[in-house]
Design an enzyme around this catalytic site. Sequence first.
Site, PDB file in Angstrom:
ATOM      1  N   ASP A  22      63.255  -5.531  26.203  1.00  0.00           N
ATOM      2  CA  ASP A  22      63.768  -4.489  25.285  1.00  0.00           C
ATOM      3  C   ASP A  22      64.378  -3.309  26.047  1.00  0.00           C
ATOM      4  O   ASP A  22      65.458  -2.835  25.700  1.00  0.00           O
ATOM      5  CB  ASP A  22      62.732  -4.042  24.240  1.00  0.00           C
ATOM      6  CG  ASP A  22      61.453  -3.440  24.797  1.00  0.00           C
ATOM      7  OD1 ASP A  22      61.254  -3.485  26.032  1.00  0.00           O
ATOM      8  OD2 ASP A  22      60.656  -2.917  23.997  1.00  0.00           O
ATOM      9  N   SER A  53      40.626   9.958  12.289  1.00  0.00           N
ATOM     10  CA  SER A  53      40.770   8.509  12.319  1.00  0.00           C
ATOM     11  C   SER A  53      39.396   7.880  12.236  1.00  0.00           C
ATOM     12  O   SER A  53      38.493   8.268  12.986  1.00  0.00           O
ATOM     13  CB  SER A  53      41.468   8.083  13.610  1.00  0.00           C
ATOM     14  OG  SER A  53      41.531   6.672  13.660  1.00  0.00           O
ATOM     15  N   SER A 111      49.982  -3.711  19.717  1.00  0.00           N
ATOM     16  CA  SER A 111      50.713  -2.550  19.229  1.00  0.00           C
ATOM     17  C   SER A 111      49.995  -1.745  18.151  1.00  0.00           C
ATOM     18  O   SER A 111      50.563  -1.424  17.114  1.00  0.00           O
ATOM     19  CB  SER A 111      52.092  -2.973  18.757  1.00  0.00           C
ATOM     20  OG  SER A 111      53.000  -2.050  19.251  1.00  0.00           O
ATOM     21  N   GLU A 145      56.550   8.358  21.223  1.00  0.00           N
ATOM     22  CA  GLU A 145      55.747   7.694  22.266  1.00  0.00           C
ATOM     23  C   GLU A 145      56.299   8.031  23.661  1.00  0.00           C
ATOM     24  O   GLU A 145      55.543   8.265  24.596  1.00  0.00           O
ATOM     25  CB  GLU A 145      55.733   6.181  22.013  1.00  0.00           C
ATOM     26  CG  GLU A 145      54.641   5.475  22.770  1.00  0.00           C
ATOM     27  CD  GLU A 145      54.050   4.266  22.046  1.00  0.00           C
ATOM     28  OE1 GLU A 145      54.184   4.147  20.804  1.00  0.00           O
ATOM     29  OE2 GLU A 145      53.440   3.433  22.728  1.00  0.00           O
ATOM     30  N   ASP A 157      58.207  -2.637  19.629  1.00  0.00           N
ATOM     31  CA  ASP A 157      56.983  -2.552  18.827  1.00  0.00           C
ATOM     32  C   ASP A 157      57.251  -1.885  17.483  1.00  0.00           C
ATOM     33  O   ASP A 157      56.807  -2.353  16.432  1.00  0.00           O
ATOM     34  CB  ASP A 157      55.916  -1.734  19.562  1.00  0.00           C
ATOM     35  CG  ASP A 157      55.523  -2.363  20.885  1.00  0.00           C
ATOM     36  OD1 ASP A 157      55.988  -3.479  21.172  1.00  0.00           O
ATOM     37  OD2 ASP A 157      54.757  -1.719  21.632  1.00  0.00           O
TER      38      ASP A 157
END
Length: 377
Positions: A22, A53, A111, A145, A157
């Site tokens: 990629d 979370s 991912s 990211e 991803d």
Amino acid sequence: MTDIDAVGSAPGRVNLIGEHTDYNGGFALPLALPHRATATLRRRDDRNVTVLSDGREAVPVEFDVETKPGDVEGWAAYIAGLFWALREAGHEVPGADIRISSDVPSGAGLSSSAALECSVLTGLDALAGLGLDPTTMALLAQRTENHYVGAPTGLMDQMASMHGREGHVVLFDAAAVTAEPIPCDLAAAGLSLLIVNTRVHHQHADGEYGERRRTCEDAARRLGVESLRDVQDHAVEQVLARLDDGSDAGAGDVMRRRVRHVLTENQRVEETVELLRSGRLREIGPLLTASHVSLRDDYEVTVQELDVAVDAALEAGALGARMTGGGFGGSIIALVDDGQATAVAEAVRDAFAGNGFTAPDTFVAVPSAGAGVVSSS
Ligand code: ADP
Ligand code: MG
């Protein structure tokens, strides 16, 4: 009155083939997993964001909507970075209370990070009424990211998480920045895709990834092109010979092998797509195995656990097997005849026990839906 304003959901992914391509403008063929992250968002009247979370610390992480790289570290950076990237792109975003729950295994090469980003982004898009398209959201998540979290990852991803479709793999073209669904009905072909998570995650993985990336960029410079994609249509041997044309001591064996992996891997993606399009799914097996050999010998991103898992799967009758994701740990995939998944998983577990490795996790992956809004009011 409801206290939930938007729910975004996004899957993890597994890459069928096309590894370390990629960031070279190449092709990859991921599929969305049934495992997903879900982000529940509640609008706030002020400029603050809180994130929680499930399974992480019970105290929320807080930041301002005008957060900048460096403000937030750890897992919450994946979310803070989205606010930063959205604002950088000129979008107004409100304060929000965000809660995450995810069943995507973290750090397994499946991912979980893209699932996290894309679930929040999908929810924020709905909450703020932005109307962003999936590719734009994937690019914003990648920017997060790369520039907020500080991980130099490619776009595969996020494109897989955003564009996944049930019963399909996604042909990601990194140069064109497109995602095309390709039918992949494994069940109809009597096949299953077994995932084995080795549960190994090496500390130096990010550094090794960055080094591979730089070597490819250096190679492109030597060849006088912007990315290796620009020489994809040339004969591989011819490109490797051209690498040595410089006035200094030549490209060196390592660079030649890295380039050979990238070019042959792109060819394997194209061959896999051809086979899928003509319904010859069983014949993909040898391409998967060839990909693993190339990643092991030329790109040198496998570790013992990945090699043992692939060898054990093949010995147990898998039609093909390869490491998937960036390498240095994570997961392998094995294409197996229906009904063989349990026996192949057992064989890998036995091989791990025999080598004194931690027991792996195994499951069968079904190509699933991409990111979407679950509900909003
Ligand atoms: P992968 O994407 O292959 O799982 P990464 O290292 O790219 O591995 O991303 C893993 C990181 O993503 C974790 O260390 C954590 O920071 C973040 N993450 C993933 N899932 C969650 C979750 N459910 N809650 C909080 N953070 C998460
Ligand atoms: Mg990740």
